[in-house]
Enzyme design. Structure first.
Site, mmCIF file in Angstrom:
data_model
loop_
_atom_site.group_PDB
_atom_site.id
_atom_site.type_symbol
_atom_site.label_atom_id
_atom_site.label_comp_id
_atom_site.label_asym_id
_atom_site.label_seq_id
_atom_site.Cartn_x
_atom_site.Cartn_y
_atom_site.Cartn_z
ATOM 1 N N ASN A 7 0.885 -1.094 -0.369
ATOM 2 C CA ASN A 7 0.053 -0.269 0.118
ATOM 3 C C ASN A 7 1.012 1.394 -0.208
ATOM 4 O O ASN A 7 1.633 1.486 1.118
ATOM 5 C CB ASN A 7 -0.785 -0.304 1.595
ATOM 6 C CG ASN A 7 -1.704 1.163 1.314
ATOM 7 O OD1 ASN A 7 -1.976 1.790 0.738
ATOM 8 N ND2 ASN A 7 -2.666 0.991 2.278
ATOM 9 N N ARG A 92 -2.600 -1.745 -3.438
ATOM 10 C CA ARG A 92 -3.743 -0.880 -3.849
ATOM 11 C C ARG A 92 -3.718 0.665 -5.206
ATOM 12 O O ARG A 92 -2.322 0.648 -4.635
ATOM 13 C CB ARG A 92 -3.644 -0.835 -2.135
ATOM 14 C CG ARG A 92 -4.506 0.625 -1.978
ATOM 15 C CD ARG A 92 -5.038 1.131 -0.600
ATOM 16 N NE ARG A 92 -6.426 1.594 -0.398
ATOM 17 C CZ ARG A 92 -5.956 2.975 0.043
ATOM 18 N NH1 ARG A 92 -5.289 3.442 1.463
ATOM 19 N NH2 ARG A 92 -7.701 3.813 0.105
ATOM 20 N N HIS A 182 -12.446 4.620 -0.957
ATOM 21 C CA HIS A 182 -12.039 3.529 0.195
ATOM 22 C C HIS A 182 -13.308 2.652 0.090
ATOM 23 O O HIS A 182 -13.889 1.726 1.013
ATOM 24 C CB HIS A 182 -13.056 4.801 1.904
ATOM 25 C CG HIS A 182 -12.848 5.795 2.906
ATOM 26 N ND1 HIS A 182 -12.998 6.293 2.957
ATOM 27 C CD2 HIS A 182 -11.564 5.921 2.361
ATOM 28 C CE1 HIS A 182 -12.441 7.547 3.594
ATOM 29 N NE2 HIS A 182 -10.980 6.797 3.360
ATOM 30 N N HIS A 210 -17.639 4.830 7.075
ATOM 31 C CA HIS A 210 -16.045 4.706 7.732
ATOM 32 C C HIS A 210 -15.490 5.864 7.659
ATOM 33 O O HIS A 210 -15.256 6.843 7.438
ATOM 34 C CB HIS A 210 -15.494 3.808 6.264
ATOM 35 C CG HIS A 210 -14.134 3.243 7.006
ATOM 36 N ND1 HIS A 210 -13.272 2.859 6.662
ATOM 37 C CD2 HIS A 210 -12.784 4.228 6.033
ATOM 38 C CE1 HIS A 210 -12.369 2.880 7.090
ATOM 39 N NE2 HIS A 210 -11.760 3.646 6.546
ATOM 40 N N LEU A 211 -15.353 6.059 8.871
ATOM 41 C CA LEU A 211 -15.330 6.929 10.002
ATOM 42 C C LEU A 211 -13.315 6.882 10.585
ATOM 43 O O LEU A 211 -13.346 6.097 11.119
ATOM 44 C CB LEU A 211 -15.728 7.252 11.003
ATOM 45 C CG LEU A 211 -17.605 7.364 10.597
ATOM 46 C CD1 LEU A 211 -17.970 7.467 11.917
ATOM 47 C CD2 LEU A 211 -17.772 8.197 9.791
ATOM 48 N N ASN A 213 -9.322 9.002 9.581
ATOM 49 C CA ASN A 213 -9.486 11.132 9.092
ATOM 50 C C ASN A 213 -9.631 11.627 7.672
ATOM 51 O O ASN A 213 -9.720 12.304 7.901
ATOM 52 C CB ASN A 213 -7.456 10.630 8.880
ATOM 53 C CG ASN A 213 -7.651 12.562 9.377
ATOM 54 O OD1 ASN A 213 -7.605 12.513 10.111
ATOM 55 N ND2 ASN A 213 -6.078 12.318 8.616
ATOM 56 N N ARG A 243 -10.639 17.888 6.272
ATOM 57 C CA ARG A 243 -10.991 18.060 5.085
ATOM 58 C C ARG A 243 -12.714 18.671 4.855
ATOM 59 O O ARG A 243 -13.299 18.313 6.227
ATOM 60 C CB ARG A 243 -11.527 17.608 4.387
ATOM 61 C CG ARG A 243 -10.304 16.164 2.733
ATOM 62 C CD ARG A 243 -10.039 14.954 2.349
ATOM 63 N NE ARG A 243 -9.454 14.092 3.100
ATOM 64 C CZ ARG A 243 -9.493 12.769 3.011
ATOM 65 N NH1 ARG A 243 -10.019 12.423 1.591
ATOM 66 N NH2 ARG A 243 -8.296 12.606 3.453
ATOM 67 N N ASP A 285 -7.479 15.139 15.444
ATOM 68 C CA ASP A 285 -7.549 13.917 16.485
ATOM 69 C C ASP A 285 -8.724 13.604 16.892
ATOM 70 O O ASP A 285 -8.981 14.161 17.649
ATOM 71 C CB ASP A 285 -6.289 13.957 16.763
ATOM 72 C CG ASP A 285 -6.656 12.376 17.405
ATOM 73 O OD1 ASP A 285 -7.362 11.983 17.368
ATOM 74 O OD2 ASP A 285 -5.345 11.365 16.985
ATOM 75 N N ARG A 287 -9.201 12.038 18.962
ATOM 76 C CA ARG A 287 -9.254 11.613 20.292
ATOM 77 C C ARG A 287 -8.997 12.985 21.540
ATOM 78 O O ARG A 287 -9.533 13.162 22.631
ATOM 79 C CB ARG A 287 -7.679 10.889 21.027
ATOM 80 C CG ARG A 287 -8.061 9.511 20.346
ATOM 81 C CD ARG A 287 -7.181 9.083 20.417
ATOM 82 N NE ARG A 287 -6.357 8.880 19.023
ATOM 83 C CZ ARG A 287 -4.715 8.238 17.704
ATOM 84 N NH1 ARG A 287 -4.761 7.256 19.511
ATOM 85 N NH2 ARG A 287 -5.140 8.649 17.281
ATOM 86 N N ASN A 336 -13.258 3.175 17.682
ATOM 87 C CA ASN A 336 -12.817 3.244 18.766
ATOM 88 C C ASN A 336 -13.443 4.695 19.748
ATOM 89 O O ASN A 336 -12.872 4.978 20.397
ATOM 90 C CB ASN A 336 -11.508 4.332 18.254
ATOM 91 C CG ASN A 336 -10.659 3.268 18.371
ATOM 92 O OD1 ASN A 336 -10.044 2.107 18.903
ATOM 93 N ND2 ASN A 336 -10.207 2.945 17.714
ATOM 94 N N GLU A 386 -8.102 -3.096 4.802
ATOM 95 C CA GLU A 386 -8.220 -3.291 3.777
ATOM 96 C C GLU A 386 -7.656 -4.392 3.232
ATOM 97 O O GLU A 386 -7.986 -5.051 1.626
ATOM 98 C CB GLU A 386 -7.614 -2.067 3.313
ATOM 99 C CG GLU A 386 -8.290 -0.913 3.381
ATOM 100 C CD GLU A 386 -8.313 0.205 3.704
ATOM 101 O OE1 GLU A 386 -7.081 0.057 3.789
ATOM 102 O OE2 GLU A 386 -8.873 1.550 2.535
HETATM 103 P P1 AMP Z 1 -7.592 6.240 10.209
HETATM 104 O O1 AMP Z 1 -7.169 7.426 9.394
HETATM 105 O O2 AMP Z 1 -9.084 4.987 10.329
HETATM 106 O O3 AMP Z 1 -6.319 5.561 10.979
HETATM 107 O O4 AMP Z 1 -8.359 6.739 11.948
HETATM 108 C C1 AMP Z 1 -7.703 7.812 12.467
HETATM 109 C C2 AMP Z 1 -8.584 8.394 13.443
HETATM 110 O O5 AMP Z 1 -9.332 7.747 14.041
HETATM 111 C C3 AMP Z 1 -7.458 9.166 14.378
HETATM 112 O O6 AMP Z 1 -7.475 10.212 13.491
HETATM 113 C C4 AMP Z 1 -8.261 9.674 15.626
HETATM 114 O O7 AMP Z 1 -8.832 10.767 14.693
HETATM 115 C C5 AMP Z 1 -9.561 8.355 15.320
HETATM 116 N N1 AMP Z 1 -9.393 7.585 16.769
HETATM 117 C C6 AMP Z 1 -8.066 7.212 16.664
HETATM 118 N N2 AMP Z 1 -8.417 6.296 18.475
HETATM 119 C C7 AMP Z 1 -9.319 6.700 19.017
HETATM 120 C C8 AMP Z 1 -9.922 6.271 19.803
HETATM 121 N N3 AMP Z 1 -9.928 5.480 20.640
HETATM 122 N N4 AMP Z 1 -11.704 8.033 19.859
HETATM 123 C C9 AMP Z 1 -11.685 8.769 18.963
HETATM 124 N N5 AMP Z 1 -11.030 8.866 18.256
HETATM 125 C C10 AMP Z 1 -9.656 7.276 17.427
#
Ligand code: AMP
Length: 403
Positions: A7, A92, A182, A210-211, A213, A243, A285, A287, A336, A386
């Site tokens: 990838n 990919r 995606h 699918h949530l 970044n 975005r 982020d 979190r 998460n 993926e």
């Molecule tokens: P991905 O692009 O699928 O790897 O998702 C990345 C995003 O997941 C990060 O930017 C975080 O915003 C979010 N994320 C990861 N862990 C958590 C968590 N424990 N609680 C809330 N959001 C999270």
């Protein structure tokens, strides 16, 4: 079959070695053997190579380009006696245009066409092409390679959902349509959902959220994509890390005029300075925003706008589908964040969607059902993989080639 999945991103190369123990690449029968990445390709790249059940190697080293990154991965696999067993490589590729609607065997012509599609995906396809060229050069012609496209899962979207209401001739001339992205993630999510529920994927009618970044929603009927929130580019649709997702298109020229910049610059803001980051002024982020939710009004606004948009798409896609059996959450946020899932689904009992508060707060980073037992629309969390889908598709292409 031992499959190396590659990838390639603009400055990263991620990989996994996956053993598919039956010829169809069945997801349930796969085994991961190794994984890792080369990150921030350049003078001070970092790497992490992990053999399952074996040692992990990490550090930093200068990596000039994708070819060097792939070379370092193959070298590590060779020195761990992994590479000699490779039967195929799956790559990919983000954009397959209108041409590539299924994964296929890579030859010189395919590489050229993927390269030509860089016009539609300037940030993504050139990296994939570099990764493919590097792997072919290093492994030679005897290891077959397959390209799996992020857009191809969405080629089933019917014309009314795929067509923008702009002058038709212009759409035709510039190949403008809803391509969707995606696709490998959404495809995995419903395949896994079907496996977990013991039903054929061709029977799944669901909305996948699918949530991560990047974020996208897809309406799935009979296991196929019939609408999706990302469009001609991955900028459309849901609010994402940086975005904007949907907005009034008139804003682009309005802002360009008011701020004295070009349309390209505004598009740059919409891609890199908007979304959760732009709204909160704090972070992209989830979190960090969740931690600040109680006392920081802009963090709260960012999460509220994010959830409102996702909920709006969920409602729209339930209407497109005429109801669904499940809503599937995936991606870093979807997997998460109980808070986000709760806010998106709150007050949806009218259509039979009701979360189980305990399940929602405990199913984190893993697959599981988070709706109450009697819910007419189930809510599921799926940990997207993926690479597993790419390995499966690669095995299938190789199997059909070998007759
Ligand atoms: P991905 O692009 O699928 O790897 O998702 C990345 C995003 O997941 C990060 O930017 C975080 O915003 C979010 N994320 C990861 N862990 C958590 C968590 N424990 N609680 C809330 N959001 C999270």
């Amino acid at each position: 079959m031992h499959i190396l999945v590659i990838n390639s991103g603009s400055s990263t190369v991620k990989f996994q070695v996956i053993e598919t123990t039956d010829a169809t690449g069945d997801l349930l029968l796969q085994q991961k053997l190794a994984r890792g990445l080369v990150d921030r390709i350049g003078a001070r790249a970092s790497y992490r190579f992990e053999g399952l059940g074996r040692s992990t190697q990490s550090g930093s080293l200068p990596v000039g380009d994708h070819e060097e990154a792939v070379r370092s991965i193959i070298h590590w696999l060779r020195s761990n006696q992994r590479e000699q067993a490779l039967d195929a490589v799956g790559h990919r590729v983000v954009h397959g245009g209108t041409e590539f609607t299924v994964p296929l065997l890579i030859d010189d012509g395919v590489v050229e066409k993927i390269d030509a599609l860089s016009e539609l995906a300037p940030l993504h396809n050139p990296a994939a092409v570099s990764g493919i060229r590097a792997a072919r050069k290093i492994l030679g012609e005897f290891v077959p390679m397959v390209a799996a496209f992020d857009t191809s899962f969405h080629h089933t979207i019917p014309e009314p959902a795929a067509t923008y209401a702009i002058p038709y001739e212009i759409s035709q001339k510039h190949k403008i349509r809803r391509y969707g992205f995606h696709g490998l993630a959404h495809q995995y999510d419903i395949a896994r959902y079907a496996d977990l529920n013991g039903i054929p994927v061709a029977q799944v009618r669901a909305v996948t959220l699918h949530l991560g970044n990047g974020c996208s929603a897809t309406a799935i009927r009979d296991g196929q994509s019939v609408d999706t929130s990302m469009g001609f580019t991955p900028l459309e649709g849901l609010v994402m890390g940086t975005r904007s997702g949907d907005l009034d298109p008139a804003l682009v020229s309005y802002l360009a005029q008011r701020e004295g910049v070009g349309a390209n610059e505004v598009e740059n803001w919409l891609n890199h300075r908007s979304g959760l980051l732009g709204l909160s002024g704090l972070s992209n982020d989830m979190r960090e925003l969740t931690a600040a939710y109680a006392e920081n009004p802009r963090a709260r606004l960012a999460i509220d706008v994010f959830c409102h948009r996702a909920r709006k798409y969920l409602g729209a896609y339930l209407a497109v589908l005429g109801g669904a059996e499940a809503v599937i959450f995936s991606g870093g946020i979807g997997e998460n964040s109980p808070l986000v899932r709760e806010k998106i689904c709150a007050g949806m009992e009218w259509c039979g969607l009701k979360l189980d508060a305990v399940a929602n707060s405990t199913v984190i980073g893993r697959d599981g059902c988070i709706s109450v037992v009697e819910a007419a629309i189930k809510a599921f969390v799926i940990h997207t993989d993926e690479e597993a889908i790419i390995a499966r598709e690669t095995a299938r292409v190789i199997q059909s080639k070998n007759g």
